[in-house]
Enzyme design. Structure first.
Site, PDB file in Angstrom:
ATOM      1  N   ASP A 178      40.932  28.289   8.656  1.00  0.00           N
ATOM      2  CA  ASP A 178      39.889  28.005   7.661  1.00  0.00           C
ATOM      3  C   ASP A 178      39.324  26.600   7.821  1.00  0.00           C
ATOM      4  O   ASP A 178      39.942  25.726   8.420  1.00  0.00           O
ATOM      5  CB  ASP A 178      40.463  28.159   6.247  1.00  0.00           C
ATOM      6  CG  ASP A 178      41.644  27.222   6.023  1.00  0.00           C
ATOM      7  OD1 ASP A 178      42.482  27.096   6.942  1.00  0.00           O
ATOM      8  OD2 ASP A 178      41.722  26.613   4.949  1.00  0.00           O
ATOM      9  N   GLU A 179      38.153  26.423   7.270  1.00  0.00           N
ATOM     10  CA  GLU A 179      37.538  25.113   7.057  1.00  0.00           C
ATOM     11  C   GLU A 179      37.598  24.184   8.268  1.00  0.00           C
ATOM     12  O   GLU A 179      38.115  23.078   8.180  1.00  0.00           O
ATOM     13  CB  GLU A 179      38.220  24.407   5.875  1.00  0.00           C
ATOM     14  CG  GLU A 179      38.029  25.137   4.569  1.00  0.00           C
ATOM     15  CD  GLU A 179      38.595  24.337   3.384  1.00  0.00           C
ATOM     16  OE1 GLU A 179      37.868  24.184   2.394  1.00  0.00           O
ATOM     17  OE2 GLU A 179      39.750  23.894   3.458  1.00  0.00           O
TER      18      GLU A 179
END
Lengths: 548, 548
Positions: free
Chosen positions: B342-343
């Site tokens: 993620d991210e």
């Protein structure tokens, strides 16, 4: 006199403010940058601090806190003797006794903190009050440091400050810098409200939070002891009140000796206990043990079976209140009682035919706030006759009830504009005022909400200097709908610490970066002393909380 | 089969839902009315419950939990033997041993709970997995009650249910109603994510929360073990990772034996431990102990000194990851590893000239998500080669990375519409999906936020029945920015309990009033068993939390 090296070591020892890029960015998003405070972990920040780069060591085997020879206080003052032991243990949680060979204290050590009470009346056996002198002077030097205060109340504050100056240097050696501090509180009334009606709080929880209050230089425990949900106060005069009104008559009550213990525990820490017995609203639990005290509500022509606020038209109400407050005035030694007076719902009064008739007789028309005022007026007179002063929620002022000049109006409603206007109005009328609106800590939100708490200032309103002087202080309120023994302490700390600094320190102490750095260390110190104060943000304490 | 009298007694014993008018009004404001549940304190609600008004007693001096004669499990299955002892103690916290005179069990008592494992393979010494059979049948009768389950996993769930059926009747007598329960989970994956990177969580805290998870029939501990702020996982292969990357290399790490203990403690409660090693973002702490793992960021033509995500263009990166995940795959027995993904912030990659060159060579243009996909693809292949399956945050799916068909996509982003659309898309692509978006319990707000948590349903999205079947379950996530040992437990419980019921019980179990009544009692039970689960609203527990 700030040296980066010294405080870098201090910070490393107490709290890690991580240096990762992403983490820093997160902090920056919150408007905070990571800088070490030149004031180490001091909280709340004293009024005047001069800190040198000269470092002294303290030895747990030989360091002593003692009465200065010149002090008017001595071995018979158990308040101070207890405090010496308490603070010694905070500084040296695991000190060993010195061996037989008495070593000479090295030149670079502090071997003694001498506590010098200068007033003839130390107030050792008295109770703190709103005019108590909490100022002190602290001179940290080698081999002897001196803490000078007019009374024991200032000495207690100075002992806390001294303990906050001690840090772990290299190899864990307890260290302290040569320092001169001159300190006094900005406001006289710095309180925390806890609510023991919506949930019962075990004595242990109350005592732990009184302890934490002292670490934050709070000096008033506003005990919102009873309310609608339960009546845990065991009254000697009316034992039926808690017998019927407590959640449980044995396990969920405060007996007279419990109350006495809480008051004494607070006194030993320079904390006043101001009880609140809120009437005429918020009294559902009173009605269970006291027949005819509450107003029977009507549904059409007949009683509905439910009850409203205290019945203000019966003589028996005032006879009961006279006896009840006579007891309360002797149980609680503080000069003030909080009489509540907030949020009176008129619907039940309106429904009751006897009340309607009374309104007519009095010529009140349909203005039920006049009936409320009539009731409050009589309660104020009753309490005045016990030689107590009173605090009261703002509605009583808003409704124009006549009060004694030294009444304190407690402001709790509205947005920023509204509460600041209220502060203006109250002080323009010459009354003293206490602020809580921005400090309802029961209200929670995601993120670092301590910052908004910290920014609010009780003297931020339109008014003359004379008006500003009528601000006696403020209170952090933790209402009990959603807190009990399971979560109260971490929800209160360190969020209430932000209020503590606002109320103690100079009004210009407003730097969020500096505050963040000191507060992160202060919260780790609270954790190390055994209080589960929650974190401000990602990071760690050298001594993590040991409970679950 | 509901009798008001019975449950009134039960409610009084466990939690007081006060009857004051004002208090009721407050509750009504929250949209909840106070009614006693016909299901007592059962949480999560079993799939089928038939409860009679016939009440039996249980005696702590004689009651036993034993293997049924027909059971394929016996004395050698320490998982079950431990569970018998644990649940006996929950039911009888202070039981005394029976005296010499053996009294005959009265007709109206339950003297034995017989646990009957029906499969030849009890799975006693195995680990739970996503296909484990957790169903059970419970027949409460006198003198013998029977709990029948295919494997030990169902037996563990049934023991919890049995313990929840016992209540204190008149004079504190342990009582239970004649009951037939047939139960199984709606979803196979019911998890709680804890984050041990933003704050280190002492082992004791993790174990206590695993215990509470079992009481709520959760079966996955998603251990978000490392992230930017710290790397507490002590790797045998790369000890420098925690040596340099942990908050402290001795006091703030999980040693191999710590990890082993946590996995075994979880196994004994039917809980899988799924570790997450999130890359290529969220890896700042990895970079401290592993040279050249992270991408050097550039400021103009020269390195800025800070580092970005894992460097995806070096062979050394993949050599490191191969060795690292080989270790991880042996340390954690679960069939799944969560690989994060993620991210990922592209700014650092964009700044680095070597990366720019690589992008050019690969023909990626300026689409850095292609670089991310290249990295993730290789990591997935590495992990596949260790014979593990993987879970991955939704971005990896969004970026179009090719994954094995049995990959589970973990949805965590967006508002309700957005996450429901994502669930549609993921399942339309044939992938399994896990929902967390509405269950980010680190996000807090004032009031009874468990209700919104409770209302969310992971199958509420546009899709065919086949798509709905791809929902493996959900996870409550408690990210660590604002929680550590001081406040994690009360912030998680009973808020995560709302997720637990949504994931276990039938989809039509949605009555907020009924849920409120059961959950208030369930939280008091957790408090009595030693977990500081916070209150839902004003009221009390018969046994309040004894800590601070």
């Amino acid at each position: 006199m700030y040296t980066a090296r010294l405080f870098a070591a201090l910070l490393l020892a107490v709290v890690c403010l991580a240096t990762q890029e992403e983490y820093d960015n997160d902090i920056l998003e919150e408007g905070i940058t990571l800088t070490d405070s030149q004031y180490g972990s001091l909280w709340p920040l004293p009024q005047k601090v001069q800190m040198s780069t000269v470092v002294f060591k303290l030895s747990g085997a030989s360091f002593q806190i003692v009465d200065a020879k010149e002090s008017s206080s001595g071995a018979s003052c158990s308040l101070l003797q207890n405090a010496y032991r308490r603070y010694f243990e905070y500084i040296f949680p695991s000190a060993r006794k010195q061996g037989h060979v008495k070593k000479k204290t090295p030149a670079s050590a502090v071997s003694e903190l001498q506590v010098w009470i200068t007033s003839a009346d130390t107030e050792c056996d008295g109770f703190p009050n709103v005019t108590s002198d909490e100022s002190y002077q602290l001179s940290v030097d080698s081999p002897v440091s001196v803490l000078k205060a007019s009374t024991v109340w200032g000495a207690l504050r100075g002992l806390e400050t001294f303990s906050q100056l001690v840090y772990e240097g290299e190899y864990g050696a307890k260290s302290i810098n040569r320092t001169e501090i001159s300190d006094f509180p900005r406001f006289a009334h710095r309180g925390v409200l806890l609510d023991t009606s919506r949930h019962f709080l075990p004595i242990k929880v109350i005592l732990a939070n009184l302890e934490a209050m002292a670490w934050n230089k709070f000096n008033v425990f506003h005990w919102h002891i009873v309310d609608d949900p339960s009546f845990p106060y065991l009254s000697r005069t009316f034992p039926q009140l808690s017998q019927q009104g407590a959640f449980h008559p044995y396990t969920h009550v405060y007996t007279p000796s419990d109350v006495k213990m809480i008051i004494e525990f607070a006194r030993l820490r320079g904390i006043r206990v101001v009880p609140e017995f809120d009437t005429p609203g918020h009294t559902q639990s009173w009605g269970k043990g006291q027949k005819d005290l509450l107003t029977p509500c009507y549904s059409g022509a007949s009683p509905s079976g439910s009850f409203g606020p205290v019945n203000p038209i019966l003589n028996t109400t005032y006879e009961f209140m006279s006896m009840f407050f006579k007891e309360v005035s002797t149980v609680f030694p503080d000069a003030y009682i909080h009489l509540g007076g907030d949020e009176v719902d008129f619907n039940c009064w309106k429904s009751n035919p006897d009340i309607q008739k009374f309104m007519e007789q009095q010529g009140f028309g349909t203005d039920y706030s006049k009936l409320e005022s009539l009731y409050i007026q009589r309660i104020l007179d009753i309490v005045s006759s016990t030689n107590k002063h009173y605090l009261i929620w703002q509605e009583v002022f808003d409704n124009g009830v006549k009060m004694k000049a030294d009444t304190v109006i407690h402001v709790w409603k509205g947005n920023q504009q509204q509460y600041q206007d209220e502060m203006s109005r109250v002080t323009a009328s010459g009354y003293q005022v206490l602020l809580s609106t921005p400090w309802y800590l029961n209200r929670i939100s995601y993120g670092q909400d301590w910052q908004a708490t910290y920014k609010a200032d009780p003297q931020d309103f339109n008014g003359t200097d004379a008006q500003k002087k009528l601000v006696v202080g403020g209170e952090a309120c933790l209402w009990g709908e959603y807190v009990d023994a399971t979560n109260l302490t971490p929800r209160l700390w360190p969020r209430a610490s932000a209020v503590a600094e606002r109320l103690w320190s100079d009004k210009d102490v407003r730097d969020l970066n500096d505050a963040y750095s000191r507060l992160a260390q202060h919260r780790c110190r609270m954790v190390q002393r055994g209080i589960p104060a929650e974190p401000l943000f990602s990071g760690y304490c050298a001594y993590e909380y040991k409970g679950v």
